[in-house]
Design an enzyme around this catalytic site. Structure first.
Site, short mmCIF file in Angstrom:
data_model
loop_
_atom_site.label_atom_id
_atom_site.label_comp_id
_atom_site.label_asym_id
_atom_site.label_seq_id
_atom_site.Cartn_x
_atom_site.Cartn_y
_atom_site.Cartn_z
N GLU A 47 0.92 -1.40 -0.11
CA GLU A 47 0.06 -0.04 -0.12
C GLU A 47 1.02 1.29 0.20
O GLU A 47 0.61 2.17 -0.71
CB GLU A 47 -0.93 -0.06 1.16
N ASP A 51 0.62 3.78 -3.11
CA ASP A 51 0.29 5.06 -2.85
C ASP A 51 1.10 5.99 -3.56
O ASP A 51 0.42 6.86 -4.35
CB ASP A 51 0.24 5.45 -1.38
N GLU A 122 -4.90 0.52 -3.29
CA GLU A 122 -3.30 1.17 -3.50
C GLU A 122 -2.49 -0.08 -3.52
O GLU A 122 -1.53 -0.11 -4.14
CB GLU A 122 -3.17 2.17 -2.17
#
Lengths: 229, 229
Positions: A47, A51, A122
């Protein structure tokens, strides 16, 4: 590995070389507590990576396609990469069917679920990036997230709902909306507010939330729906 | 275009195809006010882009080279891409010699200058990315910014100075530092605090700032220097 995860890869349209990356991307931290022998890590590192991939992909797209000042592009980007939008995209892609989480988390289908879905989204982007490289991840982001930009711009979703309702009210009625607290209850750590949204003295909608601000936003969102703005 | 800017490109080691991009990257918004016929825009859009390039480059590096949890990597990343670090790197690269800004801004060499330098650094990264592509920008970031990681990790610069001073004080003296406000002056909108940092009752350093928090951080920074930690 479950056959599920390869059907999920098919659904995403990504030919993963290493399906374990995709499986890790849908593994919430809570799942590990109940499955001590689970061979993979949870999805938080993916993640963290995804991101940043998402951020560059969206930023690059906005930079190249719009001459607008940085402040406007920043608002549009925020509307594309926020948790609400990412959880919406995750639902559309069926991420919920593949999420691995604890039994406790499984029961909570409200806000907490949205947050888990957005983070998984993400992480999935991170997994695509690691497995397939930047170009493929960029393509995936364009097809599944940046595709939302048109609606964001036409409905001005980059404005928060209160600002949008106010802009429309001034444009159409020449008046400024106001909010009144209708109900305040619960102890300090668990407050609940009900707020009314008014144009002149006519109540348009009500919103509820754990703070006045959130109740107002909810009321504005409903007001926009009711007015068909 | 001034010959300056091509010497700057040489200094950066980047063979820019379009030197105007680099010139735009060092053009602060204030410069346009005093130079109405300046043919380029200011650097804020390039900064918007460069910030995202920097973020992915650093995130990718940390993800691939360290097995640590996402929370730690996030702290390390913050230490690499914050305004202080970016302005430090900008000074080392001589960005200050090429900055275009208003006469007013030119006089302010304190915090405001650091902020302008850090933003120009991001804009330069954006310019390299547009002109030379991601790979070259990534290389530039590795050579000029990620190179600082070793010192950040060995000196634990990812901890804020107060946390670092406290950790060291406990390790070496077995005692917890304390802060005392020595002076509070000025009107509400322009407060000034002087704070002392103490180990037991010995004053180690003083710090000054517009809030207690900032004065404490400044005192901790000085304390770390004085103690040679």
């Amino acid at each position: 590995m479950s056959s599920d995860i390869s059907s999920f890869a098919d659904r995403l349209g990504i030919g993963f070389k290493n399906l374990k990356l995709l499986q890790q991307a849908v593994t919430h931290r809570s799942y590990l507590n109940e499955n001590r022998n689970y061979p993979l890590d949870h999805n938080e590192r993916l993640e963290f990576l995804g991101d940043a991939v998402l951020e560059l992909s969206v930023t690059d797209y906005l930079f190249r396609n719009f001459p607008n000042p940085e402040g406007e592009l920043t608002n549009w980007r925020a509307a594309l990469v926020n948790k609400d939008m990412l959880s919406k995209v995750a639902r559309r892609l069926g991420v919920e069917d593949y999420l691995l989480m604890s039994r406790g988390e499984s029961k909570d289908v409200g806000r907490a679920r949205n947050y888990i879905l957005a983070n998984a989204m993400e992480a999935i982007i991170g997994a695509i990036y690691v497995d397939q490289g930047y170009k493929k991840a960029d393509e995936f982001i364009k097809n599944n997230i940046i595709v939302e930009l048109k609606e964001i711009l036409s409905k001005k979703l980059y404005l928060d709902p209160k600002s949008y309702f106010q802009e429309k009210a001034q444009e159409i009625y020449g008046t400024t909306p106001s909010y009144r607290v209708l109900l305040e209850s619960g102890p300090d750590h668990n407050k609940r507010f009900v707020v009314g949204l008014y144009l002149e003295n006519e109540k348009i909608s009500e919103g509820e939330g754990p703070s006045k601000q959130e109740a107002q936003r909810e009321a504005a969102r409903k007001g926009i729906e009711i007015k068909n703005w």
